[in-house]
Design a protein around this motif. Structure first.
Motif, PDB file in Angstrom:
ATOM      1  N   ALA A  99       0.835  -1.206   0.000  1.00  0.00           N
ATOM      2  CA  ALA A  99       0.000   0.000   0.000  1.00  0.00           C
ATOM      3  C   ALA A  99       0.868   1.253   0.000  1.00  0.00           C
ATOM      4  N   ARG A 100       1.958   1.229   0.761  1.00  0.00           N
ATOM      5  CA  ARG A 100       2.876   2.376   0.779  1.00  0.00           C
ATOM      6  C   ARG A 100       3.501   2.587  -0.602  1.00  0.00           C
ATOM      7  N   GLN A 101       3.929   1.484  -1.241  1.00  0.00           N
ATOM      8  CA  GLN A 101       4.526   1.589  -2.578  1.00  0.00           C
ATOM      9  C   GLN A 101       3.506   2.062  -3.598  1.00  0.00           C
ATOM     10  N   GLU A 102       2.309   1.517  -3.528  1.00  0.00           N
ATOM     11  CA  GLU A 102       1.234   1.900  -4.450  1.00  0.00           C
ATOM     12  C   GLU A 102       0.940   3.398  -4.325  1.00  0.00           C
ATOM     13  N   ASN A 103       0.776   3.887  -3.093  1.00  0.00           N
ATOM     14  CA  ASN A 103       0.494   5.308  -2.870  1.00  0.00           C
ATOM     15  C   ASN A 103       1.636   6.183  -3.378  1.00  0.00           C
ATOM     16  N   GLN A 104       2.856   5.736  -3.142  1.00  0.00           N
ATOM     17  CA  GLN A 104       4.035   6.481  -3.599  1.00  0.00           C
ATOM     18  C   GLN A 104       4.021   6.619  -5.129  1.00  0.00           C
ATOM     19  N   LEU A 105       3.819   5.510  -5.820  1.00  0.00           N
ATOM     20  CA  LEU A 105       3.834   5.518  -7.283  1.00  0.00           C
ATOM     21  C   LEU A 105       2.708   6.367  -7.866  1.00  0.00           C
ATOM     22  N   LEU A 106       1.512   6.196  -7.334  1.00  0.00           N
ATOM     23  CA  LEU A 106       0.350   6.868  -7.908  1.00  0.00           C
ATOM     24  C   LEU A 106       0.269   8.345  -7.542  1.00  0.00           C
ATOM     25  N   ALA A 107       1.153   8.805  -6.666  1.00  0.00           N
ATOM     26  CA  ALA A 107       1.174  10.214  -6.284  1.00  0.00           C
ATOM     27  C   ALA A 107       1.677  11.098  -7.427  1.00  0.00           C
ATOM     28  N   ASP A 108       2.369  10.512  -8.388  1.00  0.00           N
ATOM     29  CA  ASP A 108       2.904  11.292  -9.504  1.00  0.00           C
ATOM     30  C   ASP A 108       2.563  10.614 -10.831  1.00  0.00           C
TER      31      ASP A 108
ATOM     32  N   PRO B 155       9.827  -0.925  -0.293  1.00  0.00           N
ATOM     33  CA  PRO B 155       9.355   0.146  -1.184  1.00  0.00           C
ATOM     34  C   PRO B 155      10.477   1.114  -1.553  1.00  0.00           C
ATOM     35  N   ILE B 156      10.332   1.731  -2.710  1.00  0.00           N
ATOM     36  CA  ILE B 156      11.288   2.703  -3.225  1.00  0.00           C
ATOM     37  C   ILE B 156      10.549   4.021  -3.423  1.00  0.00           C
ATOM     38  N   THR B 157      11.258   5.133  -3.266  1.00  0.00           N
ATOM     39  CA  THR B 157      10.632   6.433  -3.501  1.00  0.00           C
ATOM     40  C   THR B 157      10.565   6.686  -5.009  1.00  0.00           C
ATOM     41  N   ASN B 158       9.644   7.542  -5.389  1.00  0.00           N
ATOM     42  CA  ASN B 158       9.548   7.916  -6.803  1.00  0.00           C
ATOM     43  C   ASN B 158      10.835   8.574  -7.269  1.00  0.00           C
ATOM     44  N   ARG B 159      11.416   9.370  -6.422  1.00  0.00           N
ATOM     45  CA  ARG B 159      12.664  10.053  -6.782  1.00  0.00           C
ATOM     46  C   ARG B 159      13.750   9.040  -7.156  1.00  0.00           C
ATOM     47  N   GLU B 160      13.909   8.005  -6.335  1.00  0.00           N
ATOM     48  CA  GLU B 160      14.903   6.967  -6.620  1.00  0.00           C
ATOM     49  C   GLU B 160      14.548   6.196  -7.893  1.00  0.00           C
ATOM     50  N   LEU B 161      13.284   5.792  -7.998  1.00  0.00           N
ATOM     51  CA  LEU B 161      12.842   5.014  -9.155  1.00  0.00           C
ATOM     52  C   LEU B 161      13.020   5.801 -10.447  1.00  0.00           C
ATOM     53  N   PHE B 162      12.588   7.049 -10.464  1.00  0.00           N
ATOM     54  CA  PHE B 162      12.676   7.847 -11.678  1.00  0.00           C
ATOM     55  C   PHE B 162      14.134   8.171 -12.028  1.00  0.00           C
ATOM     56  N   ALA B 163      14.984   8.306 -11.037  1.00  0.00           N
ATOM     57  CA  ALA B 163      16.419   8.526 -11.306  1.00  0.00           C
ATOM     58  C   ALA B 163      17.012   7.307 -12.007  1.00  0.00           C
ATOM     59  N   ILE B 164      16.618   6.116 -11.579  1.00  0.00           N
ATOM     60  CA  ILE B 164      17.098   4.888 -12.219  1.00  0.00           C
ATOM     61  C   ILE B 164      16.601   4.819 -13.663  1.00  0.00           C
ATOM     62  N   ILE B 165      15.317   5.074 -13.849  1.00  0.00           N
ATOM     63  CA  ILE B 165      14.744   5.036 -15.202  1.00  0.00           C
ATOM     64  C   ILE B 165      15.400   6.087 -16.091  1.00  0.00           C
ATOM     65  N   ASP B 166      15.549   7.285 -15.564  1.00  0.00           N
ATOM     66  CA  ASP B 166      16.098   8.379 -16.367  1.00  0.00           C
ATOM     67  C   ASP B 166      17.566   8.172 -16.726  1.00  0.00           C
ATOM     68  N   SER B 167      18.256   7.285 -16.006  1.00  0.00           N
ATOM     69  CA  SER B 167      19.661   7.003 -16.325  1.00  0.00           C
ATOM     70  C   SER B 167      19.813   5.928 -17.404  1.00  0.00           C
ATOM     71  N   MET B 168      18.711   5.311 -17.806  1.00  0.00           N
ATOM     72  CA  MET B 168      18.765   4.267 -18.827  1.00  0.00           C
ATOM     73  C   MET B 168      18.946   4.879 -20.214  1.00  0.00           C
ATOM     74  N   PRO B 169      19.753   4.251 -21.059  1.00  0.00           N
ATOM     75  CA  PRO B 169      20.005   4.809 -22.399  1.00  0.00           C
ATOM     76  C   PRO B 169      18.737   5.054 -23.224  1.00  0.00           C
ATOM     77  N   MET B 170      17.781   4.151 -23.169  1.00  0.00           N
ATOM     78  CA  MET B 170      16.564   4.324 -23.966  1.00  0.00           C
ATOM     79  C   MET B 170      15.779   5.551 -23.492  1.00  0.00           C
ATOM     80  N   ARG B 171      15.735   5.760 -22.189  1.00  0.00           N
ATOM     81  CA  ARG B 171      15.030   6.924 -21.642  1.00  0.00           C
ATOM     82  C   ARG B 171      15.764   8.215 -22.033  1.00  0.00           C
ATOM     83  N   ALA B 172      17.080   8.181 -21.986  1.00  0.00           N
ATOM     84  CA  ALA B 172      17.860   9.355 -22.382  1.00  0.00           C
ATOM     85  C   ALA B 172      17.585   9.704 -23.841  1.00  0.00           C
TER      86      ALA B 172
END
Length: 145
Positions: A47-56, A120-137
């Motif tokens: 529930a904590r992870q779900e709320n974190q993700l859906l907040a943004d 659970p992971i924060t959105n900030r951490e998750l999005f930083a990981i995604i944004d560092s991927m070559p395809m996302r760049a």
């Protein structure tokens, strides 16, 4: 917090199953990044992870994300469209936790596991990981033009 980041390898052994696309989620390959949330028995961490993700939601949409929650053998789309998915097949293909145990998995657009979480992971951490991927760049560069 336990996280296993599979993305940062300098050399990938293509025969290693950790880098093979997940068959049960093949419908998302090359279209979406998928975050799979396995629900825990008391639902506190999930529930904590779900709320974190859906907040943004706008950040999820910007990154072409689909968020799925697997509880027992059932799959529910929390964000994005998904139907006719088998929770047990996903659990098997990801070598996921036993029913009632929390886990989170991030799949890249190539269909491979990029991140495994036992907390659970924060959105900030998750999005930083995604944004560092070559395809996302590459996507970001394309949208800036």
């Amino acid at each position: 917090m336990s996280k296993t980041l599979l993305y940062g390898a300098t050399k990938i052994d293509e025969t290693n199953s950790a880098y093979a696309p997940i068959d049960s989620l093949a419908a998302f390959q090359w279209r979406n990044r998928v975050f799979i949330l396995f629900a825990d028995r008391d639902n506190a961490r999930s529930a904590r992870q779900e709320n974190q993700l859906l907040a943004d939601r706008s950040a999820l949409d910007e990154r072409d994300m689909v968020v799925l929650k697997v509880s027992g053998g059932k799959v529910r789309a929390l964000f994005g469209a998904a139907d006719s998915l088998d929770g047990e097949a996903i659990r098997h293909d990801l070598e996921g936790p036993e029913a009632g145990e929390f886990a989170g998995y991030l799949l890249g657009k190539d269909g491979t596991v990029k991140l495994k979480l036992s907390e659970p992971i924060t959105n900030r951490e998750l999005f930083a990981i995604i944004d560092s991927m070559p395809m996302r760049a590459a996507e970001t560069l394309k949208s800036d033009k």
